[in-house]
Write an enzyme that holds these catalytic residues in place. Structure first.
Site, mmCIF file in Angstrom:
data_model
loop_
_atom_site.group_PDB
_atom_site.id
_atom_site.type_symbol
_atom_site.label_atom_id
_atom_site.label_comp_id
_atom_site.label_asym_id
_atom_site.label_seq_id
_atom_site.Cartn_x
_atom_site.Cartn_y
_atom_site.Cartn_z
ATOM 1 N N PRO A 93 0.802 -1.229 0.000
ATOM 2 C CA PRO A 93 0.000 0.000 0.000
ATOM 3 C C PRO A 93 0.832 1.275 0.000
ATOM 4 O O PRO A 93 0.342 2.327 -0.418
ATOM 5 C CB PRO A 93 -0.825 -0.113 1.290
ATOM 6 N N GLU A 120 -0.175 -9.927 7.648
ATOM 7 C CA GLU A 120 -0.079 -8.524 8.041
ATOM 8 C C GLU A 120 1.058 -7.798 7.338
ATOM 9 O O GLU A 120 1.129 -6.577 7.347
ATOM 10 C CB GLU A 120 0.105 -8.412 9.558
ATOM 11 N N ARG A 158 0.535 -7.411 -22.836
ATOM 12 C CA ARG A 158 -0.278 -6.942 -23.964
ATOM 13 C C ARG A 158 0.442 -5.902 -24.811
ATOM 14 O O ARG A 158 0.011 -5.615 -25.922
ATOM 15 C CB ARG A 158 -1.633 -6.429 -23.486
ATOM 16 N N ASP A 173 -5.396 2.978 -26.305
ATOM 17 C CA ASP A 173 -5.847 2.772 -24.935
ATOM 18 C C ASP A 173 -5.887 4.091 -24.177
ATOM 19 O O ASP A 173 -5.159 5.044 -24.492
ATOM 20 C CB ASP A 173 -4.891 1.833 -24.190
#
Length: 252
Positions: A93, A120, A158, A173
């Site tokens: 995060p 954790e 891709r 895109d």
């Protein structure tokens, strides 16, 4: 390029690597993916890779030693020259958000070692000693890094030549520099009328300049509505012309 993935759940990657259009990149070796389970490098009958956190608190923490052994095995197999080791990436995060520019850089790289955390977290001593880069998909928490690793692998695969049916389709895109970093426009297919709604007349005109102008205007409108920061970035970089500014002025 080669990606080595450290994961406690390598079985999650089987269907992913064998499905969809990007499977071509993995099948033909354009993007090599090697899966490593740290349990194979743990001690004891139970191959333990986690333990309770010092200081108390909920959950478990991944132990440094099995990860270090696993990483050593990866480095040995890759046989990289001294000073040219690919980075070890931890999905976390606190990491840098993954975006199109980063994906383009990864797609032209030699790959990386991808570490999928669980529980954790990971013993900070291993992170301090070995992790080169932390990466995030956004401001939310997943149960593990495997989904984030798959997202990076898919985005990189891709972009490899020959993977998509249309060589130039990824250039249209969202976020692509070919679109000046804007979001993509709406798309339509047959039938021409569905549920009382017609395909926009411009797309049926056969007039290529008119079609491209319609698509550009739609990209501008959608981006201004949903991601005005991208409009600001395009303007700062001089990517918007007088017709673009006229379109944006009408939206105010």
């Amino acid at each position: 390029m080669r990606f080595d993935v450290i994961t406690l759940f390598p079985e999650l990657f089987g269907p992913f690597l064998a499905s969809g259009v990007t499977r071509r990149a993995y099948a033909n070796g354009q993007v090599e993916v090697h899966l490593w389970n740290p349990r194979d490098h743990a001690d004891g009958n139970y191959r333990r890779v986690d333990d309770r956190p010092f200081g108390g608190g909920p959950g478990m923490v991944m132990m440094a030693e099995p990860l270090a052994r696993c990483l050593s095995a990866i480095r040995a197999q890759r046989a990289e020259p001294e000073g040219r080791q690919v980075p070890l990436v931890l999905f976390s995060p606190i990491g840098q958000p993954l975006n199109h520019a980063a994906v383009e850089r990864w797609s032209a790289s030699e790959g990386a070692v991808l570490l999928c955390g669980r529980y954790e977290g990971i013993d900070q001593r291993f992170i301090d000693a070995h992790v080169d880069l932390q990466m995030s998909l956004g401001d939310f928490v997943l149960s593990g890094g495997e989904i984030a690793a798959m997202a990076l692998l898919d985005a990189v695969a891709r972009l490899q030549p020959g993977v998509l049916n249309d060589e130039g389709s990824h250039q249209l895109d969202s976020f692509n520099p070919a679109l000046d970093g804007l979001l993509d426009c709406p798309h339509y297919t047959r039938p021409e009328e569905w549920a009382g709604q017609q395909v926009p007349a411009a797309l049926m005109s056969g007039h290529h300049a008119q079609i491209e102008r319609w698509r550009r205007d739609q990209r501008l409108a959608i981006t201004a509505r949903h991601r005005p920061d991208l409009i600001d970035a395009a303007r700062r970089e001089g990517r918007l012309g007088p017709l673009d500014e006229a379109t944006l002025a009408k939206l105010v």
